[in-house]
Design a protein around this motif. Sequence first.
Motif, PDB file in Angstrom:
ATOM      1  N   UNK A  23       0.831  -1.206   0.000  1.00 51.80           N
ATOM      2  CA  UNK A  23       0.000   0.000   0.000  1.00 51.80           C
ATOM      3  C   UNK A  23       0.864   1.254   0.000  1.00 51.80           C
ATOM      4  N   UNK A  24       1.990   1.226   0.730  1.00 52.49           N
ATOM      5  CA  UNK A  24       2.910   2.370   0.711  1.00 52.49           C
ATOM      6  C   UNK A  24       3.498   2.565  -0.677  1.00 52.49           C
ATOM      7  N   UNK A  25       3.856   1.470  -1.335  1.00 51.92           N
ATOM      8  CA  UNK A  25       4.385   1.572  -2.697  1.00 51.92           C
ATOM      9  C   UNK A  25       3.335   2.158  -3.633  1.00 51.92           C
ATOM     10  N   UNK A  26       2.092   1.724  -3.478  1.00 49.19           N
ATOM     11  CA  UNK A  26       1.007   2.242  -4.300  1.00 49.19           C
ATOM     12  C   UNK A  26       0.801   3.738  -4.050  1.00 49.19           C
ATOM     13  N   UNK A  27       0.907   4.143  -2.778  1.00 44.67           N
ATOM     14  CA  UNK A  27       0.783   5.573  -2.463  1.00 44.67           C
ATOM     15  C   UNK A  27       1.868   6.374  -3.159  1.00 44.67           C
ATOM     16  N   UNK A  28       3.085   5.851  -3.173  1.00 42.69           N
ATOM     17  CA  UNK A  28       4.187   6.575  -3.803  1.00 42.69           C
ATOM     18  C   UNK A  28       3.974   6.681  -5.309  1.00 42.69           C
ATOM     19  N   UNK A  29       3.606   5.572  -5.937  1.00 43.76           N
ATOM     20  CA  UNK A  29       3.444   5.564  -7.394  1.00 43.76           C
ATOM     21  C   UNK A  29       2.329   6.518  -7.823  1.00 43.76           C
ATOM     22  N   UNK A  30       1.261   6.583  -7.025  1.00 45.92           N
ATOM     23  CA  UNK A  30       0.125   7.409  -7.414  1.00 45.92           C
ATOM     24  C   UNK A  30       0.115   8.795  -6.811  1.00 45.92           C
ATOM     25  N   UNK A  31       1.182   9.174  -6.127  1.00 43.24           N
ATOM     26  CA  UNK A  31       1.187  10.446  -5.422  1.00 43.24           C
ATOM     27  C   UNK A  31       1.447  11.619  -6.354  1.00 43.24           C
ATOM     28  N   UNK A  32       0.715  12.705  -6.123  1.00 43.02           N
ATOM     29  CA  UNK A  32       0.957  13.924  -6.874  1.00 43.02           C
ATOM     30  C   UNK A  32       2.179  14.676  -6.387  1.00 43.02           C
ATOM     31  N   UNK A  33       2.751  14.246  -5.254  1.00 45.21           N
ATOM     32  CA  UNK A  33       3.938  14.912  -4.715  1.00 45.21           C
ATOM     33  C   UNK A  33       5.231  14.401  -5.352  1.00 45.21           C
ATOM     34  N   UNK A  34       5.118  13.359  -6.142  1.00 45.71           N
ATOM     35  CA  UNK A  34       6.296  12.801  -6.799  1.00 45.71           C
ATOM     36  C   UNK A  34       6.317  13.286  -8.248  1.00 45.71           C
ATOM     37  N   UNK A  35       7.375  13.980  -8.625  1.00 42.60           N
ATOM     38  CA  UNK A  35       7.530  14.467  -9.992  1.00 42.60           C
ATOM     39  C   UNK A  35       8.079  13.314 -10.838  1.00 42.60           C
ATOM     40  N   UNK A  36       7.173  12.553 -11.409  1.00 45.76           N
ATOM     41  CA  UNK A  36       7.563  11.353 -12.139  1.00 45.76           C
ATOM     42  C   UNK A  36       8.404  11.687 -13.370  1.00 45.76           C
ATOM     43  N   UNK A  37       8.033  12.748 -14.081  1.00 47.90           N
ATOM     44  CA  UNK A  37       8.801  13.133 -15.269  1.00 47.90           C
ATOM     45  C   UNK A  37      10.240  13.463 -14.901  1.00 47.90           C
ATOM     46  N   UNK A  38      10.413  14.233 -13.827  1.00 46.92           N
ATOM     47  CA  UNK A  38      11.762  14.591 -13.403  1.00 46.92           C
ATOM     48  C   UNK A  38      12.537  13.350 -12.980  1.00 46.92           C
ATOM     49  N   UNK A  39      11.852  12.441 -12.273  1.00 47.94           N
ATOM     50  CA  UNK A  39      12.506  11.216 -11.810  1.00 47.94           C
ATOM     51  C   UNK A  39      12.994  10.374 -12.987  1.00 47.94           C
ATOM     52  N   UNK A  40      12.126  10.192 -13.974  1.00 44.98           N
ATOM     53  CA  UNK A  40      12.493   9.369 -15.133  1.00 44.98           C
ATOM     54  C   UNK A  40      13.579  10.049 -15.958  1.00 44.98           C
ATOM     55  N   UNK A  41      13.468  11.370 -16.135  1.00 44.65           N
ATOM     56  CA  UNK A  41      14.475  12.100 -16.909  1.00 44.65           C
ATOM     57  C   UNK A  41      15.840  12.016 -16.240  1.00 44.65           C
ATOM     58  N   UNK A  42      15.861  12.207 -14.917  1.00 44.67           N
ATOM     59  CA  UNK A  42      17.125  12.134 -14.191  1.00 44.67           C
ATOM     60  C   UNK A  42      17.725  10.739 -14.269  1.00 44.67           C
TER      61      UNK A  42
END
Length: 391
Positions: free
Chosen positions: A165-184
């Motif tokens: 459930x914690x992993x799911x929260x992280x994946x779906x969180x709006x606080x995580x900049x997924x584009x920046x994470x993948x680009x980096x």
Amino acid sequence: IAMLASHAADPLPHMARCLHHLRGSRKYDFVVILDNVDHHAPEFQEQIYRIAESLAAKWPAAVFVSLRPSTFYRSRKTGALAAYQPRTFTVSPPRVNEVILKRLEFAMRQLEDTGRLDSFPRGLTVSSESLMEYLRVLQTAFTSDRPIIELVDNLSSGNVRTALAYLQDFVGSGYVDTDRLVTAATRSNRRYTIPIHEFIRAILFGEYSYYDPRSSTIPNAFDVSSSTRSEHFALCELLATVDVAGSGRPSGFAPSGVVYDSMQALFPLPIVSFHLIRAIQSGLLETEGPSDSAPMRITRAGSYLYKRLVAEFSYVDAMTIDTPIVDPGARALIRDVMAIGDRLDRTSAFLNYLDECWGDVQGERRFDWPTISSGCRSQLAFVRARLPAGT
């Protein structure tokens, strides 16, 4: 036909006769497994134990009841299992990060083979290297990123469902900049590390813009039930007291009398009772029985909360807006801000307020707030030193 109809009308004896017949005629052996029993209310669990004993006695089957150790020992001491002599087997739980890694590996294989995941709508497939790269980042994190592994493993207390459930929260969180994470991760020539503060904020806030104690599984360690300033440390002091009192005792359970005596030397009984209930309901403590006088022990989540999490800037920052501030002067400095520089200032003011409150805790203390405060201030200085000029 009439005979079979009469047998089928009384299903339990009929099932027992069928099993006896199959065992005698075809040499079958039967196993009945009652799983997830301790997800239910204690009264229902006790009924299941009696049913399991009856099935084992009357049916030609081995009956297994899967329980957590604490649930088993509680019933063995004060419940239905005290009347029986069940044979017990201990199955060690898997490491949480290993389960998560297997889930990620399965998802990556599905994407490579079919271009879709089971959670996708029917007929939808993707061809995205970014999605695969994102899964690789998560895979790397739960392979070698020690802080995140420790965070999820301890806060879940080894419970795989909670960890997922914690992993799911992280994946779906709006606080995580997924584009920046993948680009980096794509541009980096070395292993990309997910900042632990992003993971903490994701599991604290969930789908909300602010921390909400009603929806979060992680409690506010500084919450109070009265206007007593020292109460901000009551929960952490309780966790530390149970931890110390249970050290070296069988199974780590501390006598409730020892815990109450130590806590009442620092706080009034209503405050102690309030935070004891909070700790048990939040999974920070577990007890051997349902009564207030039952022995208790700290869980991994409780230990991690008072030793590590309360020193994390992301956690303290989130708690500032949920914690009642008793001092009007300090309350005026706790404002609703979003910019990182303003949040650092607000957290620093909150720590100053808590440092003052710590002086009101008179007596033998087991929780080391000065060390926690110093660790959090070091994080503030680290973050502030890396802010762009003028932020």
